[in-house]
Write a protein that holds these residues in place. Sequence first.
Motif, PDB file in Angstrom:
ATOM      1  N   SER A  98      80.446 -40.018  16.815  1.00 44.01           N
ATOM      2  CA  SER A  98      79.582 -38.880  17.124  1.00 44.01           C
ATOM      3  C   SER A  98      79.813 -37.668  16.227  1.00 44.01           C
ATOM      4  O   SER A  98      79.789 -36.525  16.690  1.00 44.01           O
ATOM      5  CB  SER A  98      79.745 -38.478  18.596  1.00 44.01           C
ATOM      6  N   LEU A  99      80.005 -37.889  14.936  1.00 43.98           N
ATOM      7  CA  LEU A  99      80.188 -36.781  13.997  1.00 43.98           C
ATOM      8  C   LEU A  99      78.836 -36.154  13.685  1.00 43.98           C
ATOM      9  O   LEU A  99      77.882 -36.865  13.369  1.00 43.98           O
ATOM     10  CB  LEU A  99      80.811 -37.279  12.690  1.00 43.98           C
ATOM     11  N   ASN A 100      78.756 -34.826  13.769  1.00 46.07           N
ATOM     12  CA  ASN A 100      77.522 -34.170  13.349  1.00 46.07           C
ATOM     13  C   ASN A 100      77.497 -34.137  11.818  1.00 46.07           C
ATOM     14  O   ASN A 100      78.454 -34.544  11.156  1.00 46.07           O
ATOM     15  CB  ASN A 100      77.380 -32.776  13.972  1.00 46.07           C
ATOM     16  N   ASP A 101      76.420 -33.653  11.244  1.00 53.29           N
ATOM     17  CA  ASP A 101      76.267 -33.682   9.785  1.00 53.29           C
ATOM     18  C   ASP A 101      77.354 -32.892   9.067  1.00 53.29           C
ATOM     19  O   ASP A 101      77.860 -33.310   8.024  1.00 53.29           O
ATOM     20  CB  ASP A 101      74.893 -33.144   9.376  1.00 53.29           C
ATOM     21  N   THR A 102      77.749 -31.756   9.611  1.00 53.01           N
ATOM     22  CA  THR A 102      78.765 -30.925   8.978  1.00 53.01           C
ATOM     23  C   THR A 102      80.115 -31.631   8.949  1.00 53.01           C
ATOM     24  O   THR A 102      80.792 -31.675   7.911  1.00 53.01           O
ATOM     25  CB  THR A 102      78.898 -29.573   9.719  1.00 53.01           C
ATOM     26  N   VAL A 103      80.520 -32.189  10.071  1.00 52.48           N
ATOM     27  CA  VAL A 103      81.808 -32.873  10.149  1.00 52.48           C
ATOM     28  C   VAL A 103      81.780 -34.156   9.312  1.00 52.48           C
ATOM     29  O   VAL A 103      82.731 -34.461   8.597  1.00 52.48           O
ATOM     30  CB  VAL A 103      82.191 -33.153  11.619  1.00 52.48           C
ATOM     31  N   ARG A 104      80.675 -34.886   9.368  1.00 55.53           N
ATOM     32  CA  ARG A 104      80.545 -36.105   8.561  1.00 55.53           C
ATOM     33  C   ARG A 104      80.660 -35.772   7.068  1.00 55.53           C
ATOM     34  O   ARG A 104      81.339 -36.479   6.317  1.00 55.53           O
ATOM     35  CB  ARG A 104      79.222 -36.810   8.845  1.00 55.53           C
ATOM     36  N   THR A 105      80.029 -34.694   6.640  1.00 55.89           N
ATOM     37  CA  THR A 105      80.100 -34.284   5.235  1.00 55.89           C
ATOM     38  C   THR A 105      81.538 -33.983   4.832  1.00 55.89           C
ATOM     39  O   THR A 105      81.972 -34.347   3.731  1.00 55.89           O
ATOM     40  CB  THR A 105      79.197 -33.059   4.981  1.00 55.89           C
ATOM     41  N   PHE A 125      92.070 -46.408  19.868  1.00 54.30           N
ATOM     42  CA  PHE A 125      91.703 -45.016  20.085  1.00 54.30           C
ATOM     43  C   PHE A 125      90.326 -44.733  19.492  1.00 54.30           C
ATOM     44  O   PHE A 125      89.992 -45.237  18.425  1.00 54.30           O
ATOM     45  CB  PHE A 125      92.715 -44.077  19.417  1.00 54.30           C
ATOM     46  N   ILE A 126      89.584 -43.899  20.200  1.00 50.54           N
ATOM     47  CA  ILE A 126      88.335 -43.348  19.681  1.00 50.54           C
ATOM     48  C   ILE A 126      88.475 -41.835  19.720  1.00 50.54           C
ATOM     49  O   ILE A 126      88.843 -41.264  20.752  1.00 50.54           O
ATOM     50  CB  ILE A 126      87.120 -43.784  20.525  1.00 50.54           C
ATOM     51  N   LEU A 127      88.195 -41.209  18.594  1.00 51.67           N
ATOM     52  CA  LEU A 127      88.105 -39.747  18.563  1.00 51.67           C
ATOM     53  C   LEU A 127      86.630 -39.404  18.661  1.00 51.67           C
ATOM     54  O   LEU A 127      85.854 -39.713  17.760  1.00 51.67           O
ATOM     55  CB  LEU A 127      88.709 -39.181  17.270  1.00 51.67           C
ATOM     56  N   ASP A 128      86.251 -38.793  19.771  1.00 51.50           N
ATOM     57  CA  ASP A 128      84.852 -38.456  20.042  1.00 51.50           C
ATOM     58  C   ASP A 128      84.588 -37.022  19.591  1.00 51.50           C
ATOM     59  O   ASP A 128      85.065 -36.060  20.196  1.00 51.50           O
ATOM     60  CB  ASP A 128      84.565 -38.625  21.530  1.00 51.50           C
ATOM     61  N   PHE A 129      83.816 -36.893  18.508  1.00 56.00           N
ATOM     62  CA  PHE A 129      83.493 -35.596  17.925  1.00 56.00           C
ATOM     63  C   PHE A 129      82.149 -35.058  18.423  1.00 56.00           C
ATOM     64  O   PHE A 129      81.571 -34.177  17.798  1.00 56.00           O
ATOM     65  CB  PHE A 129      83.456 -35.702  16.391  1.00 56.00           C
ATOM     66  N   ILE A 156      89.932 -42.686  24.770  1.00 54.60           N
ATOM     67  CA  ILE A 156      88.917 -41.845  24.139  1.00 54.60           C
ATOM     68  C   ILE A 156      89.428 -40.413  24.190  1.00 54.60           C
ATOM     69  O   ILE A 156      89.705 -39.878  25.268  1.00 54.60           O
ATOM     70  CB  ILE A 156      87.568 -41.970  24.870  1.00 54.60           C
ATOM     71  N   VAL A 157      89.577 -39.826  23.008  1.00 55.73           N
ATOM     72  CA  VAL A 157      90.051 -38.446  22.911  1.00 55.73           C
ATOM     73  C   VAL A 157      88.848 -37.579  22.547  1.00 55.73           C
ATOM     74  O   VAL A 157      88.223 -37.764  21.510  1.00 55.73           O
ATOM     75  CB  VAL A 157      91.157 -38.297  21.846  1.00 55.73           C
TER      76      VAL A 157
END
Length: 115
Positions: free
Chosen positions: A79-86, A43-47, A13-14
């Motif tokens: 765990s992407l917030n709305d801005t990163v998901r967009t 791998f998991i990228l944890d945002f 997990i990064v």
Amino acid sequence: MFFNTEEHNDTVIVKIPQRFLAETVQDFKSVIQASMERADRDFILDFGATDMVDSSALGAIVAVYKSISLTQRVLVLSSLNDTVRTLFELTQLQKIFPIEESLDDALELLKKNAD
């Protein structure tokens, strides 16, 4: 070092920092490369703490994805917030990466894939 990692069974997990920008890309790639050398792992990228990702960081994520895919392992984003998901949606990258709402969901997805 900008990126903290955790190990959970065969998964690395990064933790992505608040601002994932060009100046942190080389550190990101180094962390992933070092983790790949130790064993075959997913791998998991944890945002979860991230509110900004620039184009250089997106390019680094794609490059890392290609490297991980060559080893027949999986890269999941969580765990992407709305801005990163967009951002991922605007660049159509959500079609490439599995994206899970939470770290627990990402771990569960990898567990299902392993079974």
